[in-house]
Design a protein around this motif. Structure first.
Motif, short mmCIF file in Angstrom:
data_model
loop_
_atom_site.label_atom_id
_atom_site.label_comp_id
_atom_site.label_asym_id
_atom_site.label_seq_id
_atom_site.Cartn_x
_atom_site.Cartn_y
_atom_site.Cartn_z
N ARG A 1 -9.94 1.87 -2.11
CA ARG A 1 -8.57 2.23 -2.49
C ARG A 1 -7.53 1.43 -1.73
O ARG A 1 -6.48 1.08 -2.28
N ASP B 1 -2.24 -2.03 -7.38
CA ASP B 1 -1.29 -0.94 -7.62
C ASP B 1 0.11 -1.31 -7.13
O ASP B 1 1.11 -1.14 -7.84
N PHE C 1 1.72 -3.85 -9.38
CA PHE C 1 2.27 -3.23 -10.59
C PHE C 1 3.65 -2.65 -10.34
O PHE C 1 4.60 -2.90 -11.08
N SER D 1 -5.13 -0.78 -3.87
CA SER D 1 -3.73 -0.37 -3.78
C SER D 1 -2.86 -1.55 -3.39
O SER D 1 -1.81 -1.80 -4.00
N LEU E 1 3.08 2.92 -2.08
CA LEU E 1 3.51 2.87 -3.48
C LEU E 1 4.83 3.61 -3.71
O LEU E 1 5.52 3.33 -4.69
N THR F 1 0.83 -1.21 0.00
CA THR F 1 0.00 0.00 0.00
C THR F 1 0.85 1.25 0.00
O THR F 1 0.34 2.35 -0.21
#
Length: 267
Positions: A108, A116, A119, A112, A67, A65
């Motif tokens: 989110r 996210d 990724f 995330s 990022l 989480t």
């Protein structure tokens, strides 16, 4: 190109499927980078088991989480290991909030963590593999909910569908570099996520699953270890269900439900 993996990273390897995978890759002869988000003691236990196989283990904090930092954690592990041949994106979390009651913050947080952050981490590992020019293996732990939804898990389902789609795209884009990309989609596995940590799955009856029980983390790790090996050289863009046949029960389960109990977030 001959692929001989020596260095692996398994995110979320402080327990459960991640721990079993780190040990399986160590047994296959790889040094392993181990990451934790909230369970440092568990990560150190995994590291001890990897070292018991005669392999190096490097432990690092990685929160998908966060990022801004999770990619740097991957780069740091690559540096300490001396390279990266296999990257297993296993870190993630679940949710149990029905769609109408879910807040944007909850959405989110799950997306995330499960998409996210995946990724960012996978991209860092892939860039390293491309630069090294030795090929590689990218494997993501998704879920049967990459393929079929579950009541009360809208963010989790969306993230896992997205992660499965990302892996398929990576298979297209990274194949020219000798890098394969695959997903492993577990069903119910006896781990902390299902409140069955260190329990024998054979002790739990699951009439709605063809094999009649949950899975063991080592059964998932065995499939990941195959996908990480030279033997999987012509497998890419696939999603391997490790679910005891759960996904095959869609129409059968739908036509044999006898109550509305499934309309519960605990179903």
């Amino acid at each position: 190109m001959t692929f001989s993996p020596r260095f692996a990273i398994v995110t979320g390897s402080s327990s459960g499927i991640g721990r079993a995978t780190a040990i399986a890759l160590a047994e296959a002869g790889m040094d392993v980078g181990i990451t934790w988000s909230s369970n440092e003691a568990g990560a150190e236990k995994t590291a001890a088991e990897v070292r018991a196989q005669g392999r190096r283990a490097i432990v690092a904090h990685l929160d998908t989480t966060d990022l801004d930092r999770c990619g740097d954690a991957v780069d740091g592990l690559c540096d300490e290991l001396g390279g990266i041949d296999v990257f297993v994106n296993n870190a993630g979390l679940g949710d149990n909030v029905p769609f109408l009651g879910m807040t944007l913050e909850q959405w989110r947080h799950t997306v995330s963590a499960d998409l996210d952050g995946a990724f960012v981490a996978i991209q860092r590992a892939a860039r390293r593999m491309v630069d090294a020019g030795n090929g590689g293996r990218i494997i993501a732990t998704t879920s049967v909910h990459e393929h079929q939804p579950r009541y009360g898990s809208s963010a989790y389902d969306a993230a896992k569908h997205g992660l499965g789609g990302l892996i398929k795209t990576l298979a297209l884009e990274l194949g020219e570099y000798g890098i394969t990309a695959n997903a492993v989609a577990p069903g119910e596995i006896s781990t902390g996520m299902t409140d069955q940590e260190d329990e024998d799955p054979h002790d739990h009856k699951r009439p709605g699953v063809p094999l009649g029980r949950p899975g063991d983390a080592r059964e998932v790790a065995a499939v990941i270890a195959f996908l990480a090996s030279p033997l999987s050289s012509y497998v890419t863009g696939a999603s391997w269900a490790v679910d005891g046949g759960m996904l095959q029960m869609g129409p059968q389960g739908g036509s044999h439900l006898t109550s509305n109990d499934w309309r519960s977030k605990k179903a």
